[in-house]
Scaffold this motif. Structure first.
Motif, PDB file in Angstrom:
ATOM      1  N   ASP A  23       0.854  -1.182   0.000  1.00  0.00           N
ATOM      2  CA  ASP A  23       0.000   0.000   0.000  1.00  0.00           C
ATOM      3  C   ASP A  23       0.893   1.236   0.000  1.00  0.00           C
ATOM      4  OD1 ASP A  23      -1.741   2.108   0.587  1.00  0.00           O
ATOM      5  OD2 ASP A  23      -2.808   0.993   2.129  1.00  0.00           O
ATOM      6  N   SER A  24       0.666   2.150  -0.931  1.00  0.00           N
ATOM      7  CA  SER A  24       1.511   3.344  -1.025  1.00  0.00           C
ATOM      8  C   SER A  24       1.348   4.272   0.179  1.00  0.00           C
ATOM      9  CB  SER A  24       1.219   4.117  -2.312  1.00  0.00           C
ATOM     10  OG  SER A  24      -0.111   4.579  -2.323  1.00  0.00           O
ATOM     11  N   LYS A  25       0.274   4.115   0.948  1.00  0.00           N
ATOM     12  CA  LYS A  25       0.079   4.931   2.151  1.00  0.00           C
ATOM     13  C   LYS A  25       0.811   4.352   3.356  1.00  0.00           C
ATOM     14  CE  LYS A  25      -4.413   4.699   2.025  1.00  0.00           C
ATOM     15  NZ  LYS A  25      -4.692   3.809   0.924  1.00  0.00           N
ATOM     16  N   SER A  26       1.316   3.147   3.230  1.00  0.00           N
ATOM     17  CA  SER A  26       1.959   2.466   4.351  1.00  0.00           C
ATOM     18  C   SER A  26       3.301   1.896   3.889  1.00  0.00           C
ATOM     19  CB  SER A  26       1.042   1.355   4.868  1.00  0.00           C
ATOM     20  OG  SER A  26       1.616   0.714   5.969  1.00  0.00           O
ATOM     21  N   LEU A  27       4.233   2.788   3.573  1.00  0.00           N
ATOM     22  CA  LEU A  27       5.503   2.375   2.987  1.00  0.00           C
ATOM     23  C   LEU A  27       6.334   1.476   3.881  1.00  0.00           C
ATOM     24  CD1 LEU A  27       6.568   5.707   1.255  1.00  0.00           C
ATOM     25  CD2 LEU A  27       5.230   3.798   0.333  1.00  0.00           C
ATOM     26  N   HIS A  28       6.147   1.583   5.188  1.00  0.00           N
ATOM     27  CA  HIS A  28       6.923   0.756   6.108  1.00  0.00           C
ATOM     28  C   HIS A  28       6.090  -0.366   6.709  1.00  0.00           C
ATOM     29  CE1 HIS A  28      10.222   3.486   5.626  1.00  0.00           C
ATOM     30  NE2 HIS A  28       9.422   4.489   5.894  1.00  0.00           N
ATOM     31  N   GLY A  29       4.898  -0.558   6.160  1.00  0.00           N
ATOM     32  CA  GLY A  29       4.029  -1.638   6.625  1.00  0.00           C
ATOM     33  C   GLY A  29       4.340  -2.937   5.914  1.00  0.00           C
ATOM     34  N   SER A  30       3.419  -3.839   5.996  1.00  0.00           N
ATOM     35  CA  SER A  30       3.585  -5.154   5.385  1.00  0.00           C
ATOM     36  C   SER A  30       3.436  -5.093   3.872  1.00  0.00           C
ATOM     37  CB  SER A  30       2.542  -6.123   5.935  1.00  0.00           C
ATOM     38  OG  SER A  30       2.707  -6.298   7.314  1.00  0.00           O
ATOM     39  N   SER A  31       4.010  -6.070   3.214  1.00  0.00           N
ATOM     40  CA  SER A  31       3.819  -6.230   1.778  1.00  0.00           C
ATOM     41  C   SER A  31       3.461  -7.685   1.516  1.00  0.00           C
ATOM     42  CB  SER A  31       5.082  -5.837   1.007  1.00  0.00           C
ATOM     43  OG  SER A  31       6.129  -6.737   1.270  1.00  0.00           O
ATOM     44  N   ILE A  32       2.975  -7.936   0.315  1.00  0.00           N
ATOM     45  CA  ILE A  32       2.615  -9.287  -0.100  1.00  0.00           C
ATOM     46  C   ILE A  32       3.506  -9.666  -1.272  1.00  0.00           C
ATOM     47  CG2 ILE A  32       0.785 -10.736  -1.052  1.00  0.00           C
ATOM     48  CD1 ILE A  32      -1.212  -8.811   0.241  1.00  0.00           C
ATOM     49  N   ALA A  33       4.037 -10.883  -1.260  1.00  0.00           N
ATOM     50  CA  ALA A  33       4.874 -11.369  -2.353  1.00  0.00           C
ATOM     51  C   ALA A  33       4.129 -12.474  -3.091  1.00  0.00           C
ATOM     52  CB  ALA A  33       6.200 -11.891  -1.819  1.00  0.00           C
ATOM     53  N   PHE A  34       3.970 -12.306  -4.400  1.00  0.00           N
ATOM     54  CA  PHE A  34       3.314 -13.285  -5.249  1.00  0.00           C
ATOM     55  C   PHE A  34       4.348 -13.990  -6.124  1.00  0.00           C
ATOM     56  CE2 PHE A  34       0.003 -10.121  -4.580  1.00  0.00           C
ATOM     57  CZ  PHE A  34      -1.140 -10.876  -4.411  1.00  0.00           C
ATOM     58  N   HIS A  35       4.201 -15.286  -6.289  1.00  0.00           N
ATOM     59  CA  HIS A  35       4.966 -16.005  -7.298  1.00  0.00           C
ATOM     60  C   HIS A  35       4.444 -15.521  -8.651  1.00  0.00           C
ATOM     61  CE1 HIS A  35       5.982 -19.342  -9.973  1.00  0.00           C
ATOM     62  NE2 HIS A  35       7.016 -19.520  -9.166  1.00  0.00           N
ATOM     63  N   PRO A  36       5.268 -15.457  -9.691  1.00  0.00           N
ATOM     64  CA  PRO A  36       4.788 -14.965 -10.997  1.00  0.00           C
ATOM     65  C   PRO A  36       3.511 -15.641 -11.497  1.00  0.00           C
ATOM     66  CG  PRO A  36       7.155 -15.115 -11.030  1.00  0.00           C
ATOM     67  CD  PRO A  36       6.708 -15.717  -9.718  1.00  0.00           C
ATOM     68  N   HIS A  37       3.362 -16.937 -11.282  1.00  0.00           N
ATOM     69  CA  HIS A  37       2.137 -17.631 -11.707  1.00  0.00           C
ATOM     70  C   HIS A  37       0.923 -17.088 -10.954  1.00  0.00           C
ATOM     71  CE1 HIS A  37      -0.571 -20.744 -13.081  1.00  0.00           C
ATOM     72  NE2 HIS A  37      -0.877 -20.994 -11.825  1.00  0.00           N
ATOM     73  N   GLN A  38       1.069 -16.865  -9.657  1.00  0.00           N
ATOM     74  CA  GLN A  38      -0.030 -16.325  -8.856  1.00  0.00           C
ATOM     75  C   GLN A  38      -0.391 -14.911  -9.323  1.00  0.00           C
ATOM     76  OE1 GLN A  38       2.060 -16.713  -5.128  1.00  0.00           O
ATOM     77  NE2 GLN A  38       0.568 -18.229  -4.405  1.00  0.00           N
ATOM     78  N   TRP A  39       0.616 -14.107  -9.620  1.00  0.00           N
ATOM     79  CA  TRP A  39       0.394 -12.732 -10.073  1.00  0.00           C
ATOM     80  C   TRP A  39      -0.363 -12.730 -11.407  1.00  0.00           C
ATOM     81  CZ3 TRP A  39       0.053  -8.194  -8.078  1.00  0.00           C
ATOM     82  CH2 TRP A  39       0.127  -7.058  -8.866  1.00  0.00           C
ATOM     83  N   THR A  40       0.029 -13.590 -12.332  1.00  0.00           N
ATOM     84  CA  THR A  40      -0.643 -13.676 -13.628  1.00  0.00           C
ATOM     85  C   THR A  40      -2.099 -14.066 -13.445  1.00  0.00           C
ATOM     86  OG1 THR A  40       1.418 -14.239 -14.738  1.00  0.00           O
ATOM     87  CG2 THR A  40      -0.617 -14.834 -15.875  1.00  0.00           C
ATOM     88  N   THR A  41      -2.363 -15.025 -12.578  1.00  0.00           N
ATOM     89  CA  THR A  41      -3.740 -15.436 -12.300  1.00  0.00           C
ATOM     90  C   THR A  41      -4.533 -14.276 -11.717  1.00  0.00           C
ATOM     91  OG1 THR A  41      -3.047 -17.723 -11.955  1.00  0.00           O
ATOM     92  CG2 THR A  41      -5.172 -17.072 -10.999  1.00  0.00           C
ATOM     93  N   PHE A  42      -3.953 -13.548 -10.792  1.00  0.00           N
ATOM     94  CA  PHE A  42      -4.618 -12.393 -10.182  1.00  0.00           C
ATOM     95  C   PHE A  42      -4.954 -11.338 -11.237  1.00  0.00           C
ATOM     96  CE2 PHE A  42      -3.972  -8.081  -8.423  1.00  0.00           C
ATOM     97  CZ  PHE A  42      -5.082  -8.028  -7.595  1.00  0.00           C
ATOM     98  N   ILE A  43      -4.005 -10.958 -12.057  1.00  0.00           N
ATOM     99  CA  ILE A  43      -4.219  -9.936 -13.087  1.00  0.00           C
ATOM    100  C   ILE A  43      -5.285 -10.391 -14.081  1.00  0.00           C
ATOM    101  CG2 ILE A  43      -3.143  -8.723 -15.031  1.00  0.00           C
ATOM    102  CD1 ILE A  43      -2.419  -7.620 -12.245  1.00  0.00           C
ATOM    103  N   ASN A  44      -5.213 -11.639 -14.520  1.00  0.00           N
ATOM    104  CA  ASN A  44      -6.221 -12.157 -15.453  1.00  0.00           C
ATOM    105  C   ASN A  44      -7.620 -12.123 -14.851  1.00  0.00           C
ATOM    106  OD1 ASN A  44      -4.314 -12.611 -17.437  1.00  0.00           O
ATOM    107  ND2 ASN A  44      -4.046 -14.761 -16.909  1.00  0.00           N
ATOM    108  N   THR A  45      -7.731 -12.444 -13.576  1.00  0.00           N
ATOM    109  CA  THR A  45      -9.022 -12.425 -12.895  1.00  0.00           C
ATOM    110  C   THR A  45      -9.570 -11.004 -12.812  1.00  0.00           C
ATOM    111  OG1 THR A  45      -8.417 -14.385 -11.622  1.00  0.00           O
ATOM    112  CG2 THR A  45     -10.229 -13.051 -10.760  1.00  0.00           C
TER     113      THR A  45
END
Length: 70
Positions: free
Chosen positions: A41-63
Motif C-alpha cells: 500500500d503506497s500509504k503504508s511504505l513501512h508496513g507489510s507487503s505481499i509477495a506473489f509467485h509470478p504464476h499467482q500474479w498472472t492469475t490475479f491480473i487475469n481475474t
C-alpha cells in the motif's frame, strides 16, 4: 503468496502506475525480483507487503481483467 512484515523489503525498487494520482492516496506499489512480485500500500511504505509467485500474479491480473470485461 507470502506476507512480509515491515522493513524486510526496504531494499526493493518500488514503483507505481503512471495512471496513479500524484499524491498516491489510493495506490499500490509493485517491486519485481527474480522470484516474486511484491505489492504494498503506497500509504503504508513501512508496513507489510505481499509477495506473489509470478504464476499467482498472472492469475490475479487475469481475474481482475476478466471482471472488468463483464
Amino acid at each position: 503468496m507470502t506476507t512480509l512484515s515491515g522493513g524486510t523489503d526496504s531494499a526493493l525498487n518500488w514503483f507505481r502506475s503512471s495512471h496513479s494520482a500524484p499524491d498516491g492516496a489510493a495506490c499500490v506499489e509493485i517491486a519485481l525480483t527474480s522470484a516474486n512480485i511484491h505489492v504494498r500500500d503506497s500509504k503504508s511504505l513501512h508496513g507489510s507487503s505481499i509477495a506473489f509467485h509470478p504464476h499467482q500474479w498472472t492469475t490475479f491480473i487475469n481475474t481482475v481483467e476478466e471482471g472488468e470485461n463483464k
